[in-house]
Design a protein around this motif. Structure first.
Motif, PDB file in Angstrom:
ATOM      1  N   TYR A  39       0.803  -1.208   0.000  1.00 33.06           N
ATOM      2  CA  TYR A  39       0.000   0.000   0.000  1.00 33.06           C
ATOM      3  C   TYR A  39       0.845   1.270   0.000  1.00 33.06           C
ATOM      4  O   TYR A  39       1.839   1.379   0.698  1.00 33.06           O
ATOM      5  N   VAL A  40       0.468   2.190  -0.843  1.00 31.52           N
ATOM      6  CA  VAL A  40       1.123   3.497  -0.877  1.00 31.52           C
ATOM      7  C   VAL A  40       0.010   4.535  -0.907  1.00 31.52           C
ATOM      8  O   VAL A  40      -0.848   4.507  -1.784  1.00 31.52           O
ATOM      9  N   SER A  42      -2.167   7.611  -1.636  1.00 27.38           N
ATOM     10  CA  SER A  42      -2.240   8.466  -2.819  1.00 27.38           C
ATOM     11  C   SER A  42      -1.881   9.880  -2.415  1.00 27.38           C
ATOM     12  O   SER A  42      -2.524  10.484  -1.563  1.00 27.38           O
ATOM     13  N   PRO A  43      -0.852  10.385  -3.020  1.00 29.42           N
ATOM     14  CA  PRO A  43      -0.439  11.741  -2.649  1.00 29.42           C
ATOM     15  C   PRO A  43      -1.512  12.759  -3.022  1.00 29.42           C
ATOM     16  O   PRO A  43      -1.629  13.800  -2.385  1.00 29.42           O
ATOM     17  N   GLU A  44      -2.277  12.435  -4.033  1.00 24.91           N
ATOM     18  CA  GLU A  44      -3.326  13.360  -4.448  1.00 24.91           C
ATOM     19  C   GLU A  44      -4.325  13.523  -3.311  1.00 24.91           C
ATOM     20  O   GLU A  44      -4.639  14.620  -2.884  1.00 24.91           O
ATOM     21  N   ALA A  45      -4.778  12.411  -2.847  1.00 23.67           N
ATOM     22  CA  ALA A  45      -5.804  12.433  -1.816  1.00 23.67           C
ATOM     23  C   ALA A  45      -5.284  13.063  -0.534  1.00 23.67           C
ATOM     24  O   ALA A  45      -5.932  13.933   0.050  1.00 23.67           O
ATOM     25  N   LEU A  48      -4.752  16.713  -0.993  1.00 26.09           N
ATOM     26  CA  LEU A  48      -6.014  17.449  -1.038  1.00 26.09           C
ATOM     27  C   LEU A  48      -6.529  17.668   0.380  1.00 26.09           C
ATOM     28  O   LEU A  48      -6.987  18.744   0.744  1.00 26.09           O
ATOM     29  N   THR A  53       1.893  18.995  -0.138  1.00 30.15           N
ATOM     30  CA  THR A  53       2.055  18.161  -1.325  1.00 30.15           C
ATOM     31  C   THR A  53       3.185  17.148  -1.179  1.00 30.15           C
ATOM     32  O   THR A  53       3.222  16.166  -1.906  1.00 30.15           O
ATOM     33  N   ARG A  55       6.104  17.736  -2.021  1.00 34.01           N
ATOM     34  CA  ARG A  55       6.977  17.925  -3.177  1.00 34.01           C
ATOM     35  C   ARG A  55       7.732  19.244  -3.044  1.00 34.01           C
ATOM     36  O   ARG A  55       7.207  20.194  -2.470  1.00 34.01           O
ATOM     37  N   ASP A  85       9.368  14.517  -2.933  1.00 39.27           N
ATOM     38  CA  ASP A  85       9.536  14.343  -4.371  1.00 39.27           C
ATOM     39  C   ASP A  85      10.091  15.643  -4.930  1.00 39.27           C
ATOM     40  O   ASP A  85       9.831  16.719  -4.402  1.00 39.27           O
ATOM     41  N   ARG A 108       0.542  25.456  -5.636  1.00 42.23           N
ATOM     42  CA  ARG A 108      -0.222  24.302  -5.189  1.00 42.23           C
ATOM     43  C   ARG A 108       0.411  22.979  -5.598  1.00 42.23           C
ATOM     44  O   ARG A 108      -0.130  21.926  -5.354  1.00 42.23           O
ATOM     45  N   ARG A 109       1.532  23.025  -6.266  1.00 42.55           N
ATOM     46  CA  ARG A 109       2.139  21.772  -6.726  1.00 42.55           C
ATOM     47  C   ARG A 109       3.302  21.382  -5.840  1.00 42.55           C
ATOM     48  O   ARG A 109       3.787  20.267  -5.903  1.00 42.55           O
TER      49      ARG A 109
ATOM     50  N   GLU B  44      -3.906  18.339  -7.100  1.00 41.75           N
ATOM     51  CA  GLU B  44      -4.291  17.280  -6.172  1.00 41.75           C
ATOM     52  C   GLU B  44      -5.745  16.914  -6.410  1.00 41.75           C
ATOM     53  O   GLU B  44      -6.089  15.758  -6.615  1.00 41.75           O
ATOM     54  N   ARG B 108       1.143   6.032  -8.375  1.00 38.30           N
ATOM     55  CA  ARG B 108       0.107   7.043  -8.162  1.00 38.30           C
ATOM     56  C   ARG B 108       0.650   8.460  -8.201  1.00 38.30           C
ATOM     57  O   ARG B 108      -0.096   9.405  -7.988  1.00 38.30           O
TER      58      ARG B 108
END
Lengths: 331, 331
Positions: A39-40, A42-45, A48, A53, A55, A85, A108-109, B44, B108
Motif C-alpha cells: 500500500y502506498v 495516494s499523494p493526491e488524496a 487534497l 504536497t 513535493r 519528491d 499548489r504543486r 491534487e 500514483r
DNA sequence: CTGAAAGCGCTAACAT
DNA sequence: ATGTTAGCGCTTTCAG
C-alpha cells in the motif's frame, strides 16, 4: 484499503504518519498490513486533505552544465532522504521564464521552491512570494530568503592574489557575462580583481579586461584578444574553469606554453580543471545543493533556518600557474 | 472559485480543459475569469477526481555526467511544452535503487515513467509494469516498451573501422564496465570491435582489451596498461570520450604524441571531445531525450508509439587519429 | 487511544 | 451546451 488489514479507517492514517496518540501495537499492525498489501497512500488524496504536497520544486536555468548537475545531486540526495519528491523546472529562455512566473505552475504543486543558480528580479521574487511557499536559493541570493553560496569576492581574490604572489603584475581578466543565468555573482568576481590589484599597488589597465559568455569558446576568443595587445598579460584570471580551459587552448594553438609564457587560473574546480592540470579556486558544489536541501527541509518543519550560509572556497594550485619569466619586480 | 466568475461549476472545468461541447463565448469568459483571479486548478484535486496526475517520473543513475544532463534537457523541453510536470528520481546506489523498486514512490504519483540511461533487470521491470504506468526508455531498452537509443554496435564499428581504414592493425580497446548504470549497451560496443577486426582479417589479441570504469581516470589507467605491453597498439578505441580523454592524458604524460605515435578515438562527442580535438562517433543526446518525451506524450494520449527508435550516430574526425607511422600493411 | 463524519477541490457521468 | 449529483482517497475535528 489498509483499513481492512488492521481494524481502523482513520487510525491507519495516524499510524502511517507517525502521529502521537497511537498505541504501539496498532501502529505496528498497520505498518505490517501496509507492507503486505504494498500500500502506498495516494499523494493526491492526502495532499487534497492536508494541504501539503510533499513535493519541492527546483528551478534551474540549465541542466547540462556541470555546476547544475552537481548541485542538483546534492539537493536531491537530501530531499529524497526525507521522502520529498522533486519537481524539476528548467527555465532556459526568456519565454519559459515568463510563462513560469506568470502561470506559476509551482502553485499548489509544491510546498517549497529552491532556485538553483537561478537569479530572479524583484518582480519575479514577489510573484514567487505571493504563492506562499518556502523559498530557498543556492548559488544566488533572493531577497532575504535562506540561501547558500560561496563568497564570490573572496574566491576571486584567492585566484588573483595567487597570481600576484607568484610575482605577476600584468594580469588579464576574462569576465563572464549573463549574471542572471549564472551561479554566483560575477560582479563580485570582477570587483575582487580590481581590489586585489589595487591592494597590491598595481595599476588597472582596462585593456586587460575582456567580457565573454560562459564557455570555452568565449575563453578562447578572449585570450586571442588579450594576445593581440602590444603588451600582453603574463597571467590570466578567468571567472570560471570552462572559460579558462578555452583560454589555455588558444595559448597552445598560438605556440605559447602554459605556464612558462602565460599563467592561467580559473574558478570552480570543474572536473575539466583536474583533467587539464588547471590551477583554480575550488567551490563545494554538491555541498551547496545539499545545504539548500537541508534548508528547505528545516523550513518545511517550521524550524529556524539560517538566512545566509557561505561555504568556503580554496585555492587549488596545479600546473597552469607559475612565476612570470622575468618578474616585473626585478625591473 | 472561478465559478463565481462565469456562471457555472462544472462548465468551468470543461472550459479550462478544452472539452468538446462548450460554447466559445463561455470558454472565453471562463479563461478570462481564471486569468483575473490568477486561478490555477489544484492538481491534487483534479488528480484525485480524474485519476491522472499530469506528471511524469524520470529515473536517472546520475545527474552530473554530461549525457544525463543533456538527455534530461531534451526530455524536459518536450514535457514542459505539454504542461507535464517532471518528477525526478536519482537512483545512485544499490540502496536507493532497492528502495525505489520496493516502495515504488512513482506509484500514483506519475502517469508515466521514463528510464534515462537506466537499465533495469527483469524483476525491476515487472514491478514497474505492475504499477500500471506508461514506460519509456532512452539510451537503454526495457522489455518491449518504447525506447530510443543509438545503435551501439554500429557506433563501435564506425570508430573501429575508421582506425582500420587509416591503416591501423594493432588496435587496443578500452572497455567500460558497469552496464546497468550506463547509457547504451557497452556489450555491443565491445562486440563491434571484435567484429570489425574479424571482418578486416585482423586477429584479436586479448592483451589489447582492457576494462575500466567510465571515467578519465579509468582511461588513464587503461592506457598505462596498454603501454606496458611488449608490442603496444598504434591506435586505441575507447568506449567513451571521457575514457578516451584520460587515455590521451597518459600518452602525453609519457611523452608520446597523439596522433603521431598513437591514435585515439572515443564515442559520444562529449563537449570534452571538441575541446581536446578528439576524434569520436557523435550521438544526438538532447534528441534522444526529446524523442523519449514525444513517446511518453503519445503514449499518454493513447496514440500508437513506435516500439524502438534508433537515432543515427556519425563519425567525427578530429586531430587525435591519423595513419600509423609505419602501416603494418606495408610490412 | 480510536471510531465516525465531514469535507479538501475537482471531474465525470447523468440529466436537462 | 450547461447545471446537478456523486464521489476520487485521504486527513481531521469531534465524539466516545
Amino acid at each position: 484499503m489498509a483499513r481492512r488489514a488492521g481494524v481502523s479507517p482513520a487510525t491507519a492514517s495516524r499510524a502511517l504518519s507517525d502521529h502521537p496518540h497511537v498505541a504501539e501495537a496498532t501502529r505496528a499492525r498497520v505498518w505490517e498490513a501496509a507492507r503486505e498489501l504494498e500500500y502506498v497512500a495516494s499523494p493526491e488524496a492526502s495532499g487534497l486533505a492536508s494541504g501539503r504536497t510533499g513535493r519541492v520544486a527546483v528551478v534551474v536555468p540549465h541542466l547540462s552544465r556541470w555546476w547544475f548537475g552537481a548541485a542538483l545531486e546534492g539537493l536531491v540526495a537530501q530531499l529524497s532522504a526525507a521522502a520529498k519528491d522533486v519537481l524539476l523546472y528548467r527555465l532556459g529562455d526568456a519565454d519559459a521564464r515568463r510563462t513560469f512566473f506568470t502561470d506559476l505552475p509551482a502553485r499548489r504543486r509544491a510546498d517549497a521552491v529552491v532556485l538553483l543558480g537561478f537569479g530572479v528580479d524583484d518582480e519575479e521574487r514577489e510573484r514567487l512570494e505571493r504563492i506562499g511557499v518556502g523559498i530557498v536559493a543556492a548559488g544566488t541570493r533572493v531577497g532575504s530568503h535562506p540561501s547558500v553560496s560561496i563568497d564570490d569576492h573572496a574566491a576571486g581574490r584567492q585566484a588573483v592574489d595567487h597570481l600576484l604572489n607568484l610575482g605577476h603584475r600584468r594580469i588579464g581578466m576574462i569576465e563572464t557575462t549573463d549574471p542572471e543565468l549564472d551561479p554566483g555573482q560575477p560582479g563580485h568576481r570582477s570587483a575582487a580583481y580590481r581590489r586585489a590589484l589595487a591592494d597590491a599597488g598595481v595599476g588597472i589597465d582596462p585593456a586587460l579586461v575582456v567580457s565573454v559568455p560562459w564557455s570555452p569558446e568565449g575563453g578562447a576568443r578572449a585570450m586571442g584578444q588579450l594576445l593581440g595587445l602590444s603588451d600582453p598579460p603574463t597571467a590570466v584570471y578567468a571567472h570560471s574553469d570552462e572559460v579558462a580551459v578555452g583560454a589555455v587552448g588558444t595559448l597552445r594553438r598560438t605556440g605559447l606554453q602554459v605556464p612558462r609564457d602565460v599563467s592561467v587560473i580559473g574558478i570552480d574546480d570543474h572536473p575539466l580543471a583536474a583533467l587539464t592540470d588547471l590551477s583554480t579556486v575550488a567551490q563545494p558544489v554538491f555541498e551547496q545543493g545539499a545545504e539548500a536541501g537541508r534548508m528547505v527541509l528545516a523550513g518545511l518543519l517550521g524550524e529556524p533556518v539560517e538566512e545566509r550560509v557561505t561555504v568556503p572556497t580554496h585555492l587549488v594550485i596545479r600546473g597552469s600557474t607559475a612565476p612570470p619569466r622575468s618578474p616585473s619586480g626585478e625591473s
